[in-house]
Design a protein around this motif. Structure first.
Motif, mmCIF file in Angstrom:
data_model
loop_
_atom_site.group_PDB
_atom_site.id
_atom_site.type_symbol
_atom_site.label_atom_id
_atom_site.label_comp_id
_atom_site.label_asym_id
_atom_site.label_seq_id
_atom_site.Cartn_x
_atom_site.Cartn_y
_atom_site.Cartn_z
ATOM 1 N N LEU A 143 -4.347 1.522 -10.067
ATOM 2 C CA LEU A 143 -3.349 1.068 -11.034
ATOM 3 C C LEU A 143 -3.931 0.113 -12.067
ATOM 4 O O LEU A 143 -3.421 0.012 -13.180
ATOM 5 C CB LEU A 143 -2.187 0.393 -10.300
ATOM 6 N N ALA A 144 -5.001 -0.602 -11.673
ATOM 7 C CA ALA A 144 -5.672 -1.508 -12.602
ATOM 8 C C ALA A 144 -7.141 -1.602 -12.211
ATOM 9 O O ALA A 144 -7.597 -2.619 -11.690
ATOM 10 C CB ALA A 144 -5.017 -2.879 -12.599
ATOM 11 N N GLY A 145 -7.862 -0.512 -12.437
ATOM 12 C CA GLY A 145 -9.256 -0.468 -12.041
ATOM 13 C C GLY A 145 -9.421 -0.632 -10.548
ATOM 14 O O GLY A 145 -8.648 -0.091 -9.752
ATOM 15 N N LYS A 146 -10.425 -1.431 -10.136
ATOM 16 C CA LYS A 146 -10.635 -1.714 -8.724
ATOM 17 C C LYS A 146 -9.813 -2.910 -8.253
ATOM 18 O O LYS A 146 -9.778 -3.202 -7.064
ATOM 19 C CB LYS A 146 -12.118 -1.978 -8.457
ATOM 20 N N GLU A 147 -9.161 -3.583 -9.178
ATOM 21 C CA GLU A 147 -8.414 -4.787 -8.822
ATOM 22 C C GLU A 147 -7.111 -4.466 -8.113
ATOM 23 O O GLU A 147 -6.726 -5.153 -7.163
ATOM 24 C CB GLU A 147 -8.142 -5.609 -10.081
ATOM 25 N N LEU A 148 -6.418 -3.412 -8.545
ATOM 26 C CA LEU A 148 -5.139 -3.038 -7.951
ATOM 27 C C LEU A 148 -5.163 -1.550 -7.622
ATOM 28 O O LEU A 148 -5.199 -0.705 -8.517
ATOM 29 C CB LEU A 148 -3.987 -3.340 -8.910
ATOM 30 N N LEU A 149 -5.163 -1.259 -6.317
ATOM 31 C CA LEU A 149 -5.263 0.118 -5.832
ATOM 32 C C LEU A 149 -4.040 0.453 -4.990
ATOM 33 O O LEU A 149 -3.488 -0.407 -4.305
ATOM 34 C CB LEU A 149 -6.530 0.308 -4.994
ATOM 35 N N LEU A 150 -3.631 1.719 -5.022
ATOM 36 C CA LEU A 150 -2.441 2.158 -4.298
ATOM 37 C C LEU A 150 -2.759 3.366 -3.418
ATOM 38 O O LEU A 150 -2.655 4.511 -3.847
ATOM 39 C CB LEU A 150 -1.320 2.518 -5.271
ATOM 40 N N PRO A 151 -3.168 3.147 -2.156
ATOM 41 C CA PRO A 151 -3.227 4.247 -1.194
ATOM 42 C C PRO A 151 -1.803 4.678 -0.830
ATOM 43 O O PRO A 151 -0.959 3.840 -0.507
ATOM 44 C CB PRO A 151 -3.950 3.638 0.014
ATOM 45 N N ALA A 177 6.446 8.825 4.972
ATOM 46 C CA ALA A 177 5.946 8.387 3.673
ATOM 47 C C ALA A 177 5.460 6.964 3.819
ATOM 48 O O ALA A 177 6.063 6.155 4.535
ATOM 49 C CB ALA A 177 7.042 8.471 2.610
ATOM 50 N N GLY A 178 4.352 6.656 3.171
ATOM 51 C CA GLY A 178 3.814 5.315 3.311
ATOM 52 C C GLY A 178 2.878 4.945 2.183
ATOM 53 O O GLY A 178 2.348 5.811 1.479
ATOM 54 N N ALA A 179 2.668 3.647 2.020
ATOM 55 C CA ALA A 179 1.761 3.130 1.005
ATOM 56 C C ALA A 179 1.211 1.799 1.479
ATOM 57 O O ALA A 179 1.899 1.031 2.167
ATOM 58 C CB ALA A 179 2.475 2.960 -0.336
ATOM 59 N N THR A 180 -0.042 1.524 1.137
ATOM 60 C CA THR A 180 -0.694 0.258 1.496
ATOM 61 C C THR A 180 -1.414 -0.289 0.267
ATOM 62 O O THR A 180 -2.642 -0.253 0.185
ATOM 63 C CB THR A 180 -1.697 0.459 2.646
ATOM 64 N N PRO A 181 -0.685 -0.777 -0.725
ATOM 65 C CA PRO A 181 -1.323 -1.285 -1.947
ATOM 66 C C PRO A 181 -2.237 -2.472 -1.663
ATOM 67 O O PRO A 181 -1.993 -3.259 -0.747
ATOM 68 C CB PRO A 181 -0.134 -1.693 -2.817
ATOM 69 N N GLN A 182 -3.297 -2.565 -2.462
ATOM 70 C CA GLN A 182 -4.256 -3.666 -2.313
ATOM 71 C C GLN A 182 -4.541 -4.303 -3.669
ATOM 72 O O GLN A 182 -4.837 -3.611 -4.642
ATOM 73 C CB GLN A 182 -5.571 -3.164 -1.710
ATOM 74 N N TRP A 183 -4.440 -5.640 -3.693
ATOM 75 C CA TRP A 183 -4.744 -6.407 -4.896
ATOM 76 C C TRP A 183 -5.891 -7.357 -4.595
ATOM 77 O O TRP A 183 -5.816 -8.167 -3.682
ATOM 78 C CB TRP A 183 -3.513 -7.195 -5.352
ATOM 79 N N SER A 184 -6.973 -7.245 -5.352
ATOM 80 C CA SER A 184 -8.147 -8.102 -5.171
ATOM 81 C C SER A 184 -8.466 -8.776 -6.506
ATOM 82 O O SER A 184 -9.261 -8.247 -7.298
ATOM 83 C CB SER A 184 -9.346 -7.287 -4.679
ATOM 84 N N PRO A 185 -7.853 -9.924 -6.782
ATOM 85 C CA PRO A 185 -8.104 -10.591 -8.063
ATOM 86 C C PRO A 185 -9.535 -11.081 -8.216
ATOM 87 O O PRO A 185 -10.038 -11.224 -9.329
ATOM 88 C CB PRO A 185 -7.108 -11.750 -8.053
ATOM 89 N N ASN A 186 -10.208 -11.336 -7.079
ATOM 90 C CA ASN A 186 -11.619 -11.724 -7.101
ATOM 91 C C ASN A 186 -12.228 -11.357 -5.757
ATOM 92 O O ASN A 186 -11.562 -10.793 -4.891
ATOM 93 C CB ASN A 186 -11.769 -13.222 -7.401
ATOM 94 N N GLU A 187 -13.502 -11.708 -5.570
ATOM 95 C CA GLU A 187 -14.213 -11.327 -4.353
ATOM 96 C C GLU A 187 -13.776 -12.132 -3.130
ATOM 97 O O GLU A 187 -14.089 -11.745 -2.011
ATOM 98 C CB GLU A 187 -15.718 -11.490 -4.567
ATOM 99 N N LYS A 188 -13.048 -13.220 -3.332
ATOM 100 C CA LYS A 188 -12.691 -14.087 -2.219
ATOM 101 C C LYS A 188 -11.266 -13.892 -1.712
ATOM 102 O O LYS A 188 -10.923 -14.381 -0.645
ATOM 103 C CB LYS A 188 -12.876 -15.556 -2.627
ATOM 104 N N VAL A 189 -10.458 -13.178 -2.456
ATOM 105 C CA VAL A 189 -9.046 -13.027 -2.075
ATOM 106 C C VAL A 189 -8.662 -11.552 -2.104
ATOM 107 O O VAL A 189 -8.962 -10.835 -3.067
ATOM 108 C CB VAL A 189 -8.119 -13.817 -3.026
ATOM 109 N N THR A 190 -7.996 -11.110 -1.036
ATOM 110 C CA THR A 190 -7.465 -9.745 -0.957
ATOM 111 C C THR A 190 -6.053 -9.814 -0.400
ATOM 112 O O THR A 190 -5.818 -10.412 0.658
ATOM 113 C CB THR A 190 -8.324 -8.846 -0.052
ATOM 114 N N VAL A 191 -5.131 -9.197 -1.107
ATOM 115 C CA VAL A 191 -3.731 -9.145 -0.680
ATOM 116 C C VAL A 191 -3.359 -7.683 -0.496
ATOM 117 O O VAL A 191 -3.604 -6.851 -1.378
ATOM 118 C CB VAL A 191 -2.796 -9.809 -1.711
ATOM 119 N N ARG A 192 -2.736 -7.374 0.667
ATOM 120 C CA ARG A 192 -2.347 -5.991 0.958
ATOM 121 C C ARG A 192 -0.871 -5.934 1.332
ATOM 122 O O ARG A 192 -0.317 -6.856 1.944
ATOM 123 C CB ARG A 192 -3.183 -5.403 2.092
ATOM 124 N N GLY A 193 -0.248 -4.824 0.976
ATOM 125 C CA GLY A 193 1.133 -4.573 1.361
ATOM 126 C C GLY A 193 1.212 -3.400 2.328
ATOM 127 O O GLY A 193 0.303 -2.571 2.406
#
Length: 278
Positions: A143-151, A177-193
């Protein structure tokens, strides 16, 4: 919720017209990935002595010994393969490092990998045993390069998996049905849903036979012996959020919040009692 996932799957198909898709499950190798012989499930393949529902005669899932990416998870409804990449069984010394170790062992689920930012998709169709058949679509949308991904994934199948094993005639229709979005604003922080939903309908009821004494029941044909009207319906829902952060050289943070629900509005018990010998 299912409609939203259908829209996302359509968007995934469009994205694949402009980028080459890469199959994910084709390279799954649990033998190469396993670090012990206790049990590993990777994609559609399993290896080892144990599985999430059977460790030394007990079920870690039924005992509440479930983790997601190492974090405690009070599972009420089962997780689908749309959000789970693999599961690992931890027993004995391999439980060191986990909060609340248990003699029944721990099952640790790993969320689906988001990939490297390239649009990808896998389509799997299956048939058998007996009347089982199904199709699943899993992929990743950047969704936004490697920073915001939507499996994300969607599947529909007729399952023959019963309470003990597969038997002819005993089926249920399962949609997930399922999704596990991942947001990595930098190399030190990863947020997943975590967003996961499964619906089961037209589930034929497996009969149970109880003899009138301490003897075996008479021989029975291996076929459908249930009641055509006894068809159950149920659904499960799992939601959550996880954060992993490297706070400093010596400190890190791993936290999660989860909601799990199982709804069984229609169910039956098909019991045959006082069975006599021949």
């Amino acid at each position: 919720m299912a409609r939203r996932f259908l829209i996302a799957i359509a968007a995934l198909a469009v994205a694949l017209h402009v980028a080459q898709a890469r199959a994910q499950h084709a390279t799954d190798n649990p033998v190469a990935s396993a670090d012990d012989a206790f049990g590993l499930t990777l994609g559609l393949e399993s290896v080892g002595m144990y599985n999430p529902s059977g460790v030394r005669g007990f079920s870690p899932e039924a005992a509440g010994n479930v983790r997601i990416d190492g974090l405690y998870f009070d599972q009420q409804g089962g997780l689908s393969n749309r959000v789970i990449e693999s599961s690992i069984i931890r027993v004995g010394l391999t439980e060191i490092g986990y909060a609340f170790p248990a003699p029944t062992g721990i099952v640790d689920y790993e969320l689906r990998h988001p990939g490297d930012g390239t649009p990808s998709a896998t389509i799997i169709a299956n048939y058998g045993p007996y009347d089982a058949r199904g199709i699943s679509v899993d992929g990743t949308l950047p969704l936004a390069g490697k920073e915001l991904l939507l499996p994300i994934g969607l599947s529909a199948e007729v399952s023959t998996q019963g309470p003990f094993e597969s038997y002819p005639g005993y089926t249920s229709t399962v949609t997930s049905a399922g999704a596990t979005p991942q947001w990595s604003p930098n190399e030190k922080v990863t947020v997943r849903g975590l967003f996961d939903w499964q619906g089961t309908r037209d589930a034929t009821t497996f009969p149970l036979f109880f003899t009138a004494g301490d003897f075996l029941p008479p021989p029975m044909s291996r076929g459908y012996l249930g009641q055509n009207w006894a068809k159950g319906r149920s659904s499960t829902e799992n939601l959550g959020g996880l954060v992993a952060a490297q706070l400093s050289r010596n400190w890190s943070l791993n936290a999660g919040v989860f909601h799990s629900m199982a709804d069984n509005p229609v169910s039956f018990a098909d019991l045959y009692t006082d069975i006599q010998p021949n």
